[in-house]
Design an enzyme around this catalytic site. Sequence first.
Site, short mmCIF file in Angstrom:
data_model
loop_
_atom_site.label_atom_id
_atom_site.label_comp_id
_atom_site.label_asym_id
_atom_site.label_seq_id
_atom_site.Cartn_x
_atom_site.Cartn_y
_atom_site.Cartn_z
N SER A 40 0.81 -1.23 0.00
CA SER A 40 0.00 0.00 0.00
C SER A 40 0.83 1.27 0.00
O SER A 40 0.32 2.35 -0.32
CB SER A 40 -0.95 0.01 1.21
OG SER A 40 -0.22 -0.11 2.42
N ASP A 322 -3.13 8.16 8.02
CA ASP A 322 -4.02 7.29 8.78
C ASP A 322 -3.18 6.54 9.81
O ASP A 322 -2.14 7.04 10.24
CB ASP A 322 -4.82 6.36 7.86
CG ASP A 322 -3.93 5.45 7.01
OD1 ASP A 322 -2.74 5.31 7.31
OD2 ASP A 322 -4.45 4.87 6.04
N HIS A 325 -0.12 4.91 7.08
CA HIS A 325 0.45 5.43 5.83
C HIS A 325 0.90 6.88 5.96
O HIS A 325 0.20 7.70 6.56
CB HIS A 325 -0.58 5.29 4.71
CG HIS A 325 -1.02 3.88 4.51
ND1 HIS A 325 -2.21 3.40 5.01
CD2 HIS A 325 -0.41 2.84 3.89
CE1 HIS A 325 -2.32 2.11 4.69
NE2 HIS A 325 -1.25 1.75 4.01
#
Length: 358
Positions: A40, A322, A325
Amino acid sequence: MTPKLSPSYHIIILVGLMQVMTFVVAGEPQVPCYFIFGDSLVDSGNNNGLTTEAKANYSPYGIDFPQGISGRFTNGRTVADIIGQLLGFPNFIPPYATASDQQISTGVNYGSGSAGIREETGSQLGDRISLDRQLLNHERIIARLSTLQNNKTFTDEYLKKCIYLTNIGSNDYINNYLMPSFYPTSNTYTVEQYATVLVQQYSQRLKTIYNLGARKFVVFGLGQIGCTPHEITRFGTNGEPCVQWINDAVKLFNDELKRLVEELNSDYLDARFIFINLTSISAPQGDVPLPNTPCCNQLREDGQCVPGSKPCLFRALTVFYDGFHPTEIANTIIGTRSYVSVSPTDTYPYDISHLARF
């Protein structure tokens, strides 16, 4: 003794580094193409069509990205995007899921949220494109390129000039080893054994990419997972700034990965491998850690932003978007120091700007 720096000083550092966000590289790209493998931290939309909780194709993700919501797990650009711009690519490298024949000659992004080096990693969240599956996708792209270029010798030489970035392994801890209720790895391996097994598996995958024609490798080490807001909330810190035992486990992996890069450079004399030391790049300039409060003040149980929630107003002054990340400004710092190292410990044996010239 290193002087202690106030939190406001770190904010000044972040604001000052915002200047590179407008940096534009003139002229032709420094390499003909750029291929991205990972999780991610580099995913640019490959998970959007998957059945998984690990996707970011909703607000407030993408609030500062030029094209809006794209599936990137941040407010703006990823570290892979930043590096691509510094290499001179005028457009973002397309995700594999949507890459057209007209786009693939400049590279493809195979990154997938929750993916890991190990096949089972991230499975509790749903589907994901593991590193092995990303390699299969790369084989398909090479076949498409070879057909389009209609000259296998030309394609082989073309691929040798490209840069291949790998940024993966975090989920093998976050969504595997640190989740004993879902995965047996922490009962099967000590932290030392797990780091060794992971790097051995990673080594085979890097060699596969080499055998598919790659010669210029950018291998990212792991960041300090124990400093992420989600892991701090989950495990506690016993009065320390971060979850130290997690960071110690990650250091074992990073140390082995750097040794692997040394070995690969020794074994494959026609290739160049460089190691990006995220621990060095993200280290605070003094004894006060960077702020680790997430910009999204409403988080899901898995650490992602709640859909439709409001992020913080001053996103250029925060490190985490978040629970896991980085924000675009943090990605910018990482990307620019990977491209041109500030400290001798940032990259090994040299930085991306030097790799591009080989």
